[in-house]
Design an enzyme around this catalytic site. Structure first.
Site, PDB file in Angstrom:
ATOM      1  N   GLN A  61      -6.236  36.032  35.770  1.00 35.41           N
ATOM      2  CA  GLN A  61      -7.176  35.298  34.935  1.00 35.41           C
ATOM      3  C   GLN A  61      -6.480  34.832  33.670  1.00 35.41           C
ATOM      4  OE1 GLN A  61     -10.674  38.058  35.378  1.00 35.41           O
ATOM      5  NE2 GLN A  61     -11.674  36.204  36.120  1.00 35.41           N
ATOM      6  N   ASN A  97     -15.378  38.626  35.302  1.00 34.16           N
ATOM      7  CA  ASN A  97     -14.794  39.918  35.616  1.00 34.16           C
ATOM      8  C   ASN A  97     -15.158  40.295  37.055  1.00 34.16           C
ATOM      9  OD1 ASN A  97     -15.532  39.514  32.797  1.00 34.16           O
ATOM     10  ND2 ASN A  97     -14.526  41.465  32.420  1.00 34.16           N
ATOM     11  N   THR A 132      -7.054  43.423  33.440  1.00 34.91           N
ATOM     12  CA  THR A 132      -6.624  44.145  34.639  1.00 34.91           C
ATOM     13  C   THR A 132      -7.349  43.574  35.850  1.00 34.91           C
ATOM     14  OG1 THR A 132      -6.269  46.089  33.232  1.00 34.91           O
ATOM     15  CG2 THR A 132      -6.200  46.480  35.570  1.00 34.91           C
ATOM     16  N   HIS A 133      -7.528  42.255  35.849  1.00 35.38           N
ATOM     17  CA  HIS A 133      -8.274  41.573  36.899  1.00 35.38           C
ATOM     18  C   HIS A 133      -7.310  40.890  37.863  1.00 35.38           C
ATOM     19  CE1 HIS A 133     -11.623  41.267  33.635  1.00 35.38           C
ATOM     20  NE2 HIS A 133     -11.465  42.492  34.091  1.00 35.38           N
ATOM     21  N   ASN A 134      -6.571  41.712  38.588  1.00 35.81           N
ATOM     22  CA  ASN A 134      -5.612  41.223  39.572  1.00 35.81           C
ATOM     23  C   ASN A 134      -6.334  41.067  40.912  1.00 35.81           C
ATOM     24  OD1 ASN A 134      -4.491  43.314  37.622  1.00 35.81           O
ATOM     25  ND2 ASN A 134      -2.643  42.209  38.140  1.00 35.81           N
TER      26      ASN A 134
END
Length: 587
Positions: free
Chosen positions: A347, A557, A513-515
């Protein structure tokens, strides 16, 4: 030689949101379920006691809840012509290690993706034409629709006790909610969180700018609540210690607060911690998983047989296991063939800091206490004149002004010394940040594979991440950031500081931490790892959960959609797979 253990019906790899939900759902139907978690056990009591967990140095600076790069990491490069080097310390993202996974340390921003997000290619081609999508952009439809996931979004919201205000009930727009959201059958289980002064100012300014602000859906309980599994939760106290911290008040939704009390005592459930799974095992045909191998904290190797294997680890770790286990064809970006590692996405974020003359008390906050504008997210606006795909939300979050890391300083403030201290003292109580949170599309050159050089503590190749932002994302982010600046100006600050995300992606500064991606879902085994039910095309008794299934990353998210997909897959396993084990879709 690995020691072979007695078999289980189901083995879950990891024990965060997805695994804890599946443990409850599958033990409900009488299955013997084992969860293997690489980190340590932790629970609300005693690990998150408010007297100890509100330690910014330990948890936010020294990464007390996250994986340790000296034991497990990855290598990174922006493009395939570069040499990938190991990430020696956590930076851009922070994968969790330990029971509860990332559900322990998240802020609690809980979104439903927009209906068009699930039809990324077909919707954009229909509205703007096929030439609107760049040639190297590999976005695709998910294989599941918003309408199919809606009841499962609802289930996750009732598990978590989400605080919010509906904007679209059965197609009827509701005053005070998000007018752009997909239709929902009922409102959130709890009303929105109480407002902070900074969000009141943002709300007023956003309306003056002609936008449609609404309270963010929050996994921070606005009232005491008994959830879907009969677990009692407390009311948020606005302590300001959510992101990167556990919650000791049972008021931030987490596996510990929402699921553990309903599952840990069951005779047909077992959790083994500090057990690192290294392979998914298969029989001689290669078409059936027989279990997993794992290494415990003492270094002993074990073989755990199981009839059903479900990968529930962090997105990149699921992909790593598939690659190490040689399940699915690895992605080849040169040929644009193969599936495992394909369509990695992230993101893109930016911000506009505002400096006011009024006291805002930033330290009193909650993880998802915020006011949001969704006018420029997804396909909520006409992209035709702008030439990019995707969008993002604009929000002012009052998450809690912790003193070490959370401070906003005017442009050109000295980095240290008396000038820095003076600016910090003058602005700490009178500043806020307007954030943008944008989508990242998938591309042929953004992917995950095995590194040919570097290995982990078990002797296995590290995963190699090849990723960079593209013009599409930069153009979209600049557009949305400019809209955020309009809101900032309407707040009438004494000064403001616009921070665009520019240049190449860097793995060094924290972003999100939005992998996502790498084991994506779909309806065609040539372009997806799992089918619409998150079942492996190649190994039907293997399912893969989490954000690794996202074909590209929308502007929100991911956790709400991860939760919805988990309930969706759980229903398919219970109602279809267990009755007739085998492929749930034809290839």
């Amino acid at each position: 030689m690995a020691k072979k253990l007695p078999p289980k019906d189901v083995v879950l790899v990891g024990f965060g949101w997805t695994a804890s939900i599946l443990a409850k759902e599958l033990t409900d139907v009488g299955l013997q379920v084992l969860a293997l978690e690489r980190g340590a056990f932790r629970d609300t009591i005693p690990d998150f006691a408010p007297t100890t967990v509100q330690d910014e140095l330990r948890y936010a600076v020294r990464n007390g809840l996250f994986e340790e790069p000296h034991r497990e990491t990855l290598t990174f490069r922006n493009e395939a012509s570069q040499l990938a080097l190991p990430m020696r310390q956590l930076g851009s993202f922070r994968p969790a290690a330990g029971a509860g996974g990332a559900g322990v340390h998240w802020n609690g921003q809980n979104w439903r993706f927009l209906p068009a997000d699930f039809l990324a290619r077909s919707h954009n081609e229909q509205r703007y034409g096929k030439k609107f999508i760049p040639e190297d952009m590999t976005i695709q439809d998910w294989g599941v629709t918003y309408e199919e996931l809606e009841p499962h979004y609802d289930a996750f919201e009732r598990l978590c006790g989400i605080s919010g205000k509906a904007g679209n009930l059965d197609g009827k727009i509701q005053e005070g909610g998000n007018p752009f959201e997909g239709p929902r059958r009922r409102d959130y289980p709890l009303p929105p969180l109480k407002r902070s002064y900074s969000t009141v100012l943002f709300d007023k300014a956003a309306k003056e700018a002609g936008f449609h602000p609404f309270p963010a859906p929050a996994a921070n309980t606005s009232e005491p609540y008994k959830n879907l599994y009969g677990v009692q939760m407390g009311q948020c106290t606005f302590c300001g210690f959510c992101e990167w911290f556990g919650c000791g008040n049972y008021s931030k939704s987490s596996p510990q607060a929402c699921v553990f009390p309903a599952i840990l005592h069951r005779d047909n459930f077992e959790l083994r911690t500090q057990c690192n799974v290294t392979r998914v095992l298969r029989d001689s045909s290669g078409k059936r998983a027989t279990g997993v191998t794992y290494v415990d904290i003492s270094g002993e190797a074990y073989e755990q047989p199981a009839d059903l294997v479900i990968l529930c680890a962090f997105a990149q770790h699921n992909v790593h296991l598939l690659l190490l286990s040689a399940i699915g064809k690895p992605y080849d970006p040169q040929r644009n063939e193969g599936v495992v590692g394909r369509n990695y996405a992230y993101q893109i974020t930016s911000s506009v800091d505002v400096f006011l003359d009024e006291v805002l008390n930033p330290f009193m906050g909650a993880g998802a206490l915020g006011q949001v504008v969704d006018d420029f997210n997804g396909d909520n606006f006409d992209h035709g004149p702008h030439g990019f795909v995707g969008g993002g939300y604009i929000a002012l979050w009052n998450t809690g002004g912790r003193p070490i890391l959370q401070h906003h300083l005017p442009d050109k403030t000295p980095k240290w010394g008396s000038g820095f201290k003076k600016a910090l003292a003058e602005n700490y109580l009178k500043s806020a940040s307007i954030a943008t949170h944008g989508a990242v599309m998938s591309y042929r050159g953004n992917y995950i594979d095995l590194d040919p050089t570097y290995r982990d503590v078990y002797g296995n190749p590290l995963i190699r991440l090849t990723f960079d932002f593209h013009d599409n994302e930069h153009n979209m982010s600049k557009f949305v950031t400019a809209k955020a600046a309009e809101i900032a100006k309407a707040m009438k600050p004494r000064s403001m500081h616009v921070k665009n995300r520019e240049g190449h992606y860097s793995i060094v500064p924290y972003q999100t931490t939005h992998n996502t991606g790498g084991a994506i879902m779909g309806t065609d085994p040539r372009t997806s790892v799992v089918n619409r039910y998150l079942q492996s095309w190649d190994v039907p008794n293997l399912f893969v959960m989490g954000a690794c299934a996202f074909p590209q990353n929308p502007g929100y998210n991911p956790t709400g959609t991860v939760g919805a997909l988990t309930f969706w897959a759980a229903r398919a396993i219970k109602e279809q797979y267990l009755r007739n084990p085998g492929p749930l879709m034809s290839a």
